[in-house]
Enzyme design. Structure first.
Site, PDB file in Angstrom:
ATOM      1  N   CYS A   1       1.018  -0.958  -0.035  1.00  0.00           N
ATOM      2  CA  CYS A   1      -0.263  -0.015  -0.128  1.00  0.00           C
ATOM      3  C   CYS A   1       0.190   1.695  -0.022  1.00  0.00           C
ATOM      4  O   CYS A   1       1.904   1.258  -0.834  1.00  0.00           O
ATOM      5  CB  CYS A   1      -1.001  -0.082   0.991  1.00  0.00           C
ATOM      6  SG  CYS A   1      -2.587   0.500   1.365  1.00  0.00           S
TER       7      CYS A   1
ATOM      8  N   ARG B   1      -7.486   8.216  -8.706  1.00  0.00           N
ATOM      9  CA  ARG B   1      -7.252   6.871  -7.798  1.00  0.00           C
ATOM     10  C   ARG B   1      -6.795   5.472  -8.946  1.00  0.00           C
ATOM     11  O   ARG B   1      -7.486   5.270  -9.739  1.00  0.00           O
ATOM     12  CB  ARG B   1      -7.257   6.737  -6.483  1.00  0.00           C
ATOM     13  CG  ARG B   1      -7.364   7.405  -5.801  1.00  0.00           C
ATOM     14  CD  ARG B   1      -7.950   7.502  -4.751  1.00  0.00           C
ATOM     15  NE  ARG B   1      -7.670   6.240  -3.567  1.00  0.00           N
ATOM     16  CZ  ARG B   1      -5.923   7.251  -2.925  1.00  0.00           C
ATOM     17  NH1 ARG B   1      -6.556   8.002  -3.026  1.00  0.00           N
ATOM     18  NH2 ARG B   1      -5.907   6.539  -2.323  1.00  0.00           N
TER      19      ARG B   1
ATOM     20  N   HIS C   1      -2.401  -4.692  -1.900  1.00  0.00           N
ATOM     21  CA  HIS C   1      -2.662  -5.013  -1.043  1.00  0.00           C
ATOM     22  C   HIS C   1      -4.396  -5.912  -0.925  1.00  0.00           C
ATOM     23  O   HIS C   1      -4.077  -6.956  -1.644  1.00  0.00           O
ATOM     24  CB  HIS C   1      -2.737  -3.925   0.336  1.00  0.00           C
ATOM     25  CG  HIS C   1      -4.964  -3.013  -0.424  1.00  0.00           C
ATOM     26  ND1 HIS C   1      -4.413  -1.858  -0.542  1.00  0.00           N
ATOM     27  CD2 HIS C   1      -6.111  -2.734  -0.233  1.00  0.00           C
ATOM     28  CE1 HIS C   1      -5.500  -1.564  -0.986  1.00  0.00           C
ATOM     29  NE2 HIS C   1      -6.565  -3.083  -0.426  1.00  0.00           N
TER      30      HIS C   1
END
Lengths: 476, 264
Positions: B95, B132, B207
């Site tokens: 992450c 994102r 993740h």
């Protein structure tokens, strides 16, 4: 209202009603969003025109968890006293959902005849709603991490709330959860008439920079009231992992907790700057509660305090509390043949920790309790399911029993549960994997002994599917 | 046998279920009767402790928390962490935590955050309006000699299945890439590469948590740690990974990759 406004409003309302009828006739869903969307296109200033017509005022309910249950309780309290209430009861809490709910009670002439509008509002759109509305009350329940792929950080949201609330007139009452440090700090800032730093704020300056802004000279001060628990016997043994705000919102120091009720909600103070839980306007020990679980005690006293502030007698409120039935999927109970089913929405780490706590409390001393877990990863659930690893599922597996696992991400949940045990085989625990939800529900019902309760813990879209499966009709 | 797992700032850097990586390591030790202790490496921990653990685990943080970490992870602590990783202690950084190991991270707003400079790479946010990188990600580990070692453990190509959710983009200089993206964004959505590999440290945006669906990485970390500690070759006993295999199959099928990758 200008005549032209009246005509356009009438047109928008008429269209909304036609759309609602069409959607329902064709069995396309409950029409809780689309009519609002269409009519707002026909009349962009629709929302403020509707808000202004509410007789006694608008009540906005915000928070990560508990909005629907709290709003429903408040609505029942008001309706039991003879008030007419408008409420976005389907849980559609974005602008179009709010508009749709108001339009349902609006006549074709554009007249909205209602005493109170209780609106559940998504935490991210509160500032947007406040541009169109001067509510009588804002009730803020809590702030937890929810959907990581969609939303920002807890601190940022609180700061945006403060900025949007602080210009409201002094007639507005803000009711906040004192046990949530972020909200207690918000109340503290609001009652001093402070606005947050204008640019970037804490995120870029570091948290130390926040506690000494200059108050704006003419900022109105809203009335701020707090609710919270004062029941140390409900303290958790330790702070759960899924917490966000154990640092002082004022100075950044680690908070000192005398005890935690759930997640980061508790009795606390800051050993560095003296910031502490605010004094509550309610003694939680005097109050009965709705449904099960500590989280519903919060929902109860939140609605209770607001109703008392409106002027409703305590005994009348308590009467409604005792007769309260759950909102759909929120500790909702159903009966199928000789078996009970309780559905407990579990959509984020804090929510699921609490539903697990409530379920294991009830299942304690039962020989072989049955629980169905359904994990989906659609847009309303959040597409990132890693949050299940922040849930203390160990509480559930250590108790043993039969756990049926289903949903889009069946195996992710199965892995989480397998990794909850330090032994490869727990003889008291049985994991039953059924990707197909209909089959999973059948199996779960089959193995639930007669006169016992099957507990179902679904994410949001899974909850709708489960209900559709059980009740046989669509909700949205 | 026994192992200690050092967990970097558990309260501050555990946003996206990254605790799952610690749980996976812990359970796979317990299931094999290996004594395991979890050692938090946080603000109260003295710098020596950073060098006494056998595995280092780091997860993602929200911006404010990441800042607190970077303020603390300086001087002796930073040096101790560098020494540990340079001495081949296995580590897994998922992450946001890989950004800490690079030279710097440039957020969308605000000042550049200096990293440890251990990995020759930089991370930048392309601006608040840039989307994102979010979604399921699949990549094949290609780093040497990691790829071969993983293949020996797993008995198949080391294909990682995870979830990515990052605003920043990472650009590697001399440090080795961890793997090659099959589907998803990877380090920056441009060069088709994912993560970084340095000594025995694995750094990745992925993740989910990383280790749950990729148990071969978990076992590799444990094997390396035990070999470092006991100075002999270790072969770990096989565990039943049928749930992880089923989870992998389900995801590959959904991503329409089951034909391309006939993986475990």
């Amino acid at each position: 209202m200008q005549p032209i406004d009246r005509i356009r409003l009438g047109l928008a309302v008429g269209t909304a009603k036609t759309v609602t009828k069409l959607v329902k006739t064709l069995n396309l869903g409950a029409a809780s969003v689309l009519p609002g969307e269409i009519s707002r296109r026909l009349h962009p200033r629709l929302l403020p025109l509707l808000f202004k017509q509410v007789n006694y005022g608008v009540i906005l309910v915000v928070g990560t968890n508990g909005k629907t249950t709290t709003a429903l309780l408040l609505r029942k309290i008001l309706e039991d006293r003879g008030f007419k209430v408008t409420h976005n009861s389907s849980g559609a809490n974005l602008i179009n959902g709010l508009t749709t709910a108001l339009l349902v009670d609006t006549k074709i002439t554009g007249k909205l005849d209602t005493d109170y509008a209780i609106l559940e509002v998504d935490e991210n759109i509160l500032p947007l709603v406040l541009k169109d509305c001067q509510p009588q009350y804002i009730l803020a329940l809590n702030l937890f991490r929810d959907q990581l792929d969609r939303y920002g950080e807890v601190d940022t949201i609180a700061q945006r709330w403060q900025k949007a609330i602080s210009p409201l007139p002094s007639e507005t009452t803000i009711i906040l959860n004192a046990d949530d440090p972020t909200l207690a700090y918000l109340g503290h800032q609001l009652s001093k008439g402070l606005t947050p730093p204008s640019k970037g704020g804490r995120a870029t300056q570091g948290f130390e920079a926040t506690s000494n802004h200059t108050p704006l000279a003419c900022t109105p001060r809203q009335k701020v009231l707090f609710f919270g628990l004062n029941e140390p016997q409900l303290y958790l043994e330790e702070i759960p992992h899924a917490v966000d705000s154990i640092y002082c919102p004022s100075c950044g120091h680690l908070l000192d907790y005398q005890g935690v009720y759930l997640s980061h909600l508790g009795d606390y103070n800051c050993p560095s700057c003296g910031f502490a839980k605010s004094k509550t306007a309610i003694n939680s020990q005097e109050w009965p509660q709705i449904l099960i679980g500590v989280y519903n005690k919060y929902n109860t006293i939140a609605a209770g305090l607001l109703a008392e502030t409106i002027g409703i007698q305590r005994e009348d409120i308590c009467h409604t509390i005792k007769n309260f039935k759950a909102a759909f999927g929120r500790a909702e109970e159903l009966t199928i043949d000789d078996k009970q089913i309780r559905i407990l929405l579990s959509k984020n780490p804090v929510g699921m920790n609490e539903t697990i706590r409530a379920v294991t409390d009830i299942q304690k001393n039962k020989p072989s309790p049955v629980t169905l877990l359904v994990l989906n990863d659609r847009i309303p659930d959040g597409t990132d399911v890693s949050w299940i690893w922040d849930v203390d599922t160990e509480t559930l597996t250590h108790q043993g029993g039969k756990l049926i696992i289903s949903g889009d991400r069946t195996y992710d949940m199965a892995l989480r549960l397998k990794y909850s045990e330090s032994l490869l085989e727990n003889p008291n625990l049985e994991l039953i994997i059924q990707e197909n939800l209909t089959q999973a529900i059948s199996t779960a019902l089959e193995i639930t002994p007669p006169n016992e309760t099957l507990h179902i813990l679904p994410t949001y879209s899974a909850m709708l599917e489960v209900r559709e499966n059980l009740v046989g009709r669509k909700i949205l | 046998m026994e192992l200690s797992i050092g967990w970097l700032y558990p309260n501050l850097m555990s946003t996206y279920g990254d605790r799952g990586n610690v749980i996976c390591l812990q359970r796979r030790c317990q299931w094999r009767d290996i004594q395991v202790t979890i050692v938090p490496l946080d603000r109260e921990t003295p710098s020596e402790t950073f060098q006494q653990v056998d595995i280092i685990v780091g997860g993602g943080a929200q911006d404010r928390q990441q800042e607190i970490v970077m303020r603390d992870l300086k001087g002796e602590k930073a040096f101790a962490l560098q020494q540990t990783l340079n001495n081949d202690t296995p580590g897994v950084f998922t992450c946001g935590s890989p950004q800490l190991l690079g030279h710097y991270y440039e957020p969308a707003l605000g000042q550049k955050i200096e990293g440890l400079g251990l990995l020759d790479m930089v991370s930048k946010h392309p601006g608040i309006d840039a989307p994102r990188c979010i979604g399921n990600v699949v990549f094949e580990i290609t780093a040497k000699p990691l790829a071969t070692e993983l293949e020996t453990i797993w008995g198949d190509r080391p294909i990682v299945i995870g979830f990515e959710n990052h605003g920043g983009r990472t650009y590697l200089k001399t440090v080795q890439h961890l793997g090659k993206v099959i589907t998803g964004y990877g380090n920056n959505g441009e060069d088709g590469m994912e993560g970084a590999f340095y000594h025995n440290a694995i750094a990745t945006y992925s993740h989910g948590p990383l280790l749950a669906k990729n148990p071969f990485i978990t076992d590799w970390l444990l094997k390396k740690a035990l070999e470092n500690k006991y100075q002999k070759e270790i072969t770990l006993s096989k565990l039943d990974d049928s749930l992880a295999i089923a989870a992998r199959k389900a995801m590959l099928q959904r991503l329409d990759l089951s034909k391309i990758i006939a993986t475990n």
